[in-house]
Design a protein around this motif. Structure first.
Motif, short mmCIF file in Angstrom:
data_model
loop_
_atom_site.label_atom_id
_atom_site.label_comp_id
_atom_site.label_asym_id
_atom_site.label_seq_id
_atom_site.Cartn_x
_atom_site.Cartn_y
_atom_site.Cartn_z
N GLU A 86 0.92 -1.25 -0.04
CA GLU A 86 0.03 0.02 0.04
C GLU A 86 0.98 1.39 0.12
O GLU A 86 0.53 2.25 -0.64
CB GLU A 86 -0.99 -0.15 1.06
CG GLU A 86 -2.01 -1.06 0.98
CD GLU A 86 -2.86 -0.95 2.25
OE1 GLU A 86 -2.36 -0.61 3.34
OE2 GLU A 86 -4.07 -1.95 2.36
N GLN A 87 2.03 1.31 0.77
CA GLN A 87 2.75 2.39 0.71
C GLN A 87 3.59 2.48 -0.66
O GLN A 87 3.71 3.53 -1.15
CB GLN A 87 4.23 2.15 1.85
CG GLN A 87 5.06 3.18 1.84
CD GLN A 87 5.96 3.06 3.02
OE1 GLN A 87 5.86 2.22 3.67
NE2 GLN A 87 7.05 4.05 3.05
N ARG A 88 4.02 1.47 -1.39
CA ARG A 88 4.34 1.60 -2.82
C ARG A 88 3.34 2.05 -3.72
O ARG A 88 3.62 3.04 -4.60
CB ARG A 88 4.86 0.27 -3.23
CG ARG A 88 6.21 -0.29 -2.60
CD ARG A 88 6.78 -1.51 -3.37
NE ARG A 88 6.03 -2.75 -3.29
CZ ARG A 88 5.82 -3.58 -2.41
NH1 ARG A 88 6.70 -3.45 -1.35
NH2 ARG A 88 5.23 -4.73 -2.60
N GLN A 89 1.97 1.53 -3.49
CA GLN A 89 0.84 2.07 -4.42
C GLN A 89 0.69 3.85 -4.25
O GLN A 89 0.75 4.27 -5.01
CB GLN A 89 -0.49 1.43 -3.91
CG GLN A 89 -0.55 0.12 -4.41
CD GLN A 89 -0.83 -0.13 -5.82
OE1 GLN A 89 0.16 0.09 -6.72
NE2 GLN A 89 -2.09 -0.18 -6.28
N GLN A 90 0.71 4.04 -2.75
CA GLN A 90 0.76 5.42 -2.55
C GLN A 90 1.77 6.26 -3.33
O GLN A 90 1.45 7.46 -3.81
CB GLN A 90 0.79 5.70 -1.12
CG GLN A 90 -0.59 5.11 -0.41
CD GLN A 90 -1.80 5.98 -0.81
OE1 GLN A 90 -1.95 7.01 -1.22
NE2 GLN A 90 -3.02 5.20 -1.09
N GLU A 91 3.05 5.79 -3.19
CA GLU A 91 4.05 6.35 -3.75
C GLU A 91 3.86 6.48 -5.25
O GLU A 91 4.21 7.71 -5.93
CB GLU A 91 5.54 5.72 -3.40
CG GLU A 91 5.83 5.86 -2.11
CD GLU A 91 6.90 5.11 -1.72
OE1 GLU A 91 7.21 4.39 -2.61
OE2 GLU A 91 7.75 5.12 -0.65
N ARG A 92 3.40 5.22 -5.91
CA ARG A 92 3.29 5.34 -7.39
C ARG A 92 1.93 6.23 -7.62
O ARG A 92 2.24 7.07 -8.76
CB ARG A 92 2.76 3.84 -7.85
CG ARG A 92 3.93 2.92 -8.07
CD ARG A 92 3.47 1.64 -8.63
NE ARG A 92 2.67 0.73 -7.69
CZ ARG A 92 3.25 -0.03 -7.13
NH1 ARG A 92 4.52 -0.56 -7.04
NH2 ARG A 92 2.24 -1.01 -6.26
N ILE A 93 1.05 6.33 -7.24
CA ILE A 93 0.02 7.40 -7.30
C ILE A 93 0.30 8.67 -7.09
O ILE A 93 0.22 9.74 -8.06
CB ILE A 93 -1.26 7.06 -6.16
CG1 ILE A 93 -1.90 5.78 -6.45
CG2 ILE A 93 -1.98 8.33 -6.39
CD1 ILE A 93 -2.75 5.23 -5.48
N LYS A 94 1.31 9.05 -6.11
CA LYS A 94 1.92 10.37 -5.67
C LYS A 94 2.99 10.72 -7.08
O LYS A 94 2.58 11.82 -7.74
CB LYS A 94 2.72 10.40 -4.83
CG LYS A 94 3.14 11.95 -4.78
CD LYS A 94 4.00 11.98 -3.21
CE LYS A 94 4.81 13.17 -2.98
NZ LYS A 94 5.54 13.28 -1.67
#
Length: 322
Positions: free
Chosen positions: A207-215
């Protein structure tokens, strides 16, 4: 006097034999009663007791055969024989035959446990295995505890395998639900607890990687939007020339640096004479109307009323982003 002593001794043997039989020591009781009958062959009660003990002894030996069937996993033979013996006990309706009932019940439980053990290797569903656990819950035998342990091991293995597969597909909630289902039946299992913790850690990292990718995607989209609005079209070439008739022709080429299709490109320019005075301001539309990212377009204008030499200066470029 001798006859009186024999009668008393015979009655004592009869009573002792009855106690032996009620304790399940049928062979000892049979031996004692046989000896007593030899001394008092006319004592009908002794003969009846001996017949009853011998009948129970036969049934007990048959139950021992059932036990052997179970050991050899001949469960159908065991069940058939046990059912026959149960009918014999019911038909006998004697105090002595009733003493066989606990043994019958133990053998029936062992047959059930044997059937479950045979089924376990074919079961691949936690609910099905849990149903077998429920069946075993009322059986207080060593074999039942062993079967429960085997089922618990398989529940842990199935839950772990399904959770690992779900985690590999990034289905973390499904993985946690699967582990929890296993823990519902195998409470405080260390392997499943550790797996659940690992799933949560993987989920948090994902989920952290997802947030970073979204950002990053949002930042990139913002950069692209700015580029598409401010720097989508670049003038590659522009010039003013005289044709063979002395008319001024302004030609140019633009390139798309946008990330989307741009359309309706208009180029505004000034024409200046040799004294650097603006003699004309005009706008030209680029062809084709729609320009894909990385493609080029051209524009052209001819002036029949200008005869002097001029230079071209681009003052503005407009476009729409599709």
């Amino acid at each position: 006097m001798y006859e009186k002593n024999v009668n008393e001794e015979t009655l004592t043997i009869k009573e002792d034999a009855e106690q032996m039989a009620l304790k399940g020591k049928y062979e000892k009781a049979e031996s004692m009663l046989s000896e007593a009958v030899e001394k008092r062959p006319d004592f009908e009660a002794l003969q009846q007791d001996l017949t009853s003990v011998r009948s129970v002894l036969v049934m007990n030996n048959d139950l021992n055969k059932v036990s052997e069937y179970i050991k050899n996993n001949r469960l159908e033979d065991a069940q058939t024989s046990l059912s026959t013996i149960q009918k014999q006990i019911y038909n006998a309706q004697s105090q002595l035959s009733v003493t066989l009932i606990p043994k019958v019940e133990r053998l029936a439980s062992r047959i059930t446990i044997g059937e479950i053990n045979n089924q376990i290797k074919h079961l691949t569903n936690i609910d099905e295995l849990a149903d077998k656990l429920n069946t075993l819950s009322g059986l207080d035998l060593k074999e039942a505890a062993q079967a429960r342990s085997k089922i618990n091991e398989k529940i842990v293995a199935i839950a772990a395998k399904k959770a690992e597969a779900a985690m590999a597909d990034k289905q973390f909630n499904e993985a946690i639900a699967t582990v929890d289902e296993g823990l519902q039946y195998v409470v405080n299992n260390e392997k499943l607890i550790q797996l659940k913790n690992r799933v949560k850690q993987e989920q948090q990292a994902f989920e952290q990687r997802q947030q970073e990718r979204i950002k990053h995607a949002m930042e990139k989209a913002a950069e692209e939007d700015l580029k598409n609005r401010k720097h989508a079209v670049k003038v590659l070439e522009v010039k003013a020339t005289k044709d063979e008739y002395g008319d001024i022709k302004v030609t140019g080429e633009v390139g798309s640096e946008a990330t989307k299709i741009v359309s309706s490109i208009k180029v505004t320019f000034e024409l200046k004479n040799k004294d650097d005075d603006v003699v004309k301001t005009d706008t030209a539309e680029v062809y084709p109307m729609y320009v894909n990212p990385g493609d080029k377009g051209t524009f052209e204008k001819i002036y029949y009323d200008l005869k002097e030499e001029v230079t071209v200066n681009i003052t503005n470029v407009e476009w729409y982003v599709e």
